[in-house]
Design an enzyme around this catalytic site. Sequence first.
Site, PDB file in Angstrom:
ATOM      1  N   ASP A  93       0.853  -1.181   0.000  1.00  0.00           N
ATOM      2  CA  ASP A  93       0.000   0.000   0.000  1.00  0.00           C
ATOM      3  C   ASP A  93       0.895   1.238   0.000  1.00  0.00           C
ATOM      4  OD1 ASP A  93      -2.150   1.647   0.084  1.00  0.00           O
ATOM      5  OD2 ASP A  93      -2.744   1.170   2.143  1.00  0.00           O
ATOM      6  N   ASP A 267      -8.133  -6.953   0.779  1.00  0.00           N
ATOM      7  CA  ASP A 267      -7.270  -6.995   1.956  1.00  0.00           C
ATOM      8  C   ASP A 267      -8.047  -6.386   3.112  1.00  0.00           C
ATOM      9  OD1 ASP A 267      -5.904  -4.226   3.080  1.00  0.00           O
ATOM     10  OD2 ASP A 267      -6.661  -4.011   1.040  1.00  0.00           O
TER      11      ASP A 267
END
EC number: 2.4.2.29
Length: 377
Positions: A93, A267
Site C-alpha cells: 500500500d 485486503d
Amino acid sequence: MSLAYAFDVKARDGKARLGEITFARGAVRTPAFMPVGTAGTVKAMFPETVRQTGADIVLGNTYHLMLRPGAERVAELGGLHRFMNWPRPILTDSGGFQVMSLSSLRELTEDGVTFRSHLDGSEHHLTPERSVEIQRLLGADITMQLDECVALPCPDEEAERAMLLSRRWAERSKAAFGSDPARALFGIVQGGTVEALRVRSAEGLQDIGFDGYAVGGLAVGEPQDVMLATLDVTVPVLPEDRPRYLMGVGTPEDMLLSVMRGIDMFDCVMPTRAGRHGQAYTRFGRINLRNARHAADPRPLDAESDCPAARDYSRAYLHHLVKAGEILGAMLLTWINVHYYQSLMAGIRQAIGEGRLPDFAAQTQAEWARGDIPPRP
C-alpha cells in the site's frame, strides 16, 4: 514461469471472475484475500503458516516500513521478501490510507504529504515519486499509486477535490514507475460515494493506463448497501483485462457480495485484529470466545475444519487463553480467522469455476444466519 506480470480470466459466473495473476515469484489465484502484513509481518502468524492457509500474496505498507526499519535498510538486507521470509508475491500500500487515518499528524499539499511520525515525531515527506521509490526498494510485486483517501460521509466538493488530486498523483506515480514487465502498478479509483465522480476517476485512470485498478475510499464509514451501490457503478467502467482490487474490505459477507459484482482482490486487518481480541470467524459466523458460555465447552470451534487451530483445541481452552491474555490465544484465533478467509476464497473460486456461485452464496449466507448452535445443557 514467465518473468512477466500477467492476468488471465479463466471463467466467469455472472459478473464474478475466476482468474490468475502471475509473477516471477508465483501465481495469485483470484478472487484472492491478501492478509495484511503492515510492518512486514502478519501479526501473530508465522509466514509459513500464512502460506499453509492458502494465501498466495500478502500486503505490506509504505508508510510504516518507511518509518521503521526504513526502505533503504530493507533493500540493503535483500528486499522485503527475504527480510520477512515470504518468497511469494507482495503488494505494498502506498501510504494513502494513512493520509486519512493519521490526518492529525500530516500536512497535505499538491506536492505530497508531510507526516509527523507517530513513533518519534520526526517529519517524513511522501510524494508520489517517493512512494513509488520506497515500494521499489522494498521489492513490491504490486506497487500502488499514492492517493488521498477521505473519510465518509464527506461533502461532494471534498470528494471531488481528493479525487482530482489523486488523479494528478496517479500521473506522477505512473511516470515515476516507468516500465517494468516483471512488476505491476495499480491506480486507485476515488470519488467518495458520488457516482459521477467514481466514473470520472475510473475513466481518467484508464487514460493514464495501469496494470490493475483498485477501488479505494470505501469501508471508511459508509453502510454496506452504499458501498455495494458504489461498486455497481464503478466496476462496469473498469477494463475486463485487468485485476480489480477493493481496498480495505472486509467482512466475509462484504467480500462475497463484492465478488459477485466483479471484484478480484481484497485486503483487510479484520481477521488478524479480531483474533487478537477474542473473535473467531467460522462458517457459522463470528464467535466471541470471551463469552462465558464457552468456559466449559469441550467442542472445537469446527470439528470439520482442516485448520488444526479450529479443529484440535477446545472452546474452553480458547476461552481460557483469551481471558488470561495469553499470546497463544491471539495466535490460534488469528490462524483460525486467516484460514477461514482463505477457505471462503477457495470455495468462491471453485463455485465460479463450476458455474454455481449463486447457490454457493445462498448456502454460505444461510450458515452464517443459522449461527453457532450451542450444545444442549
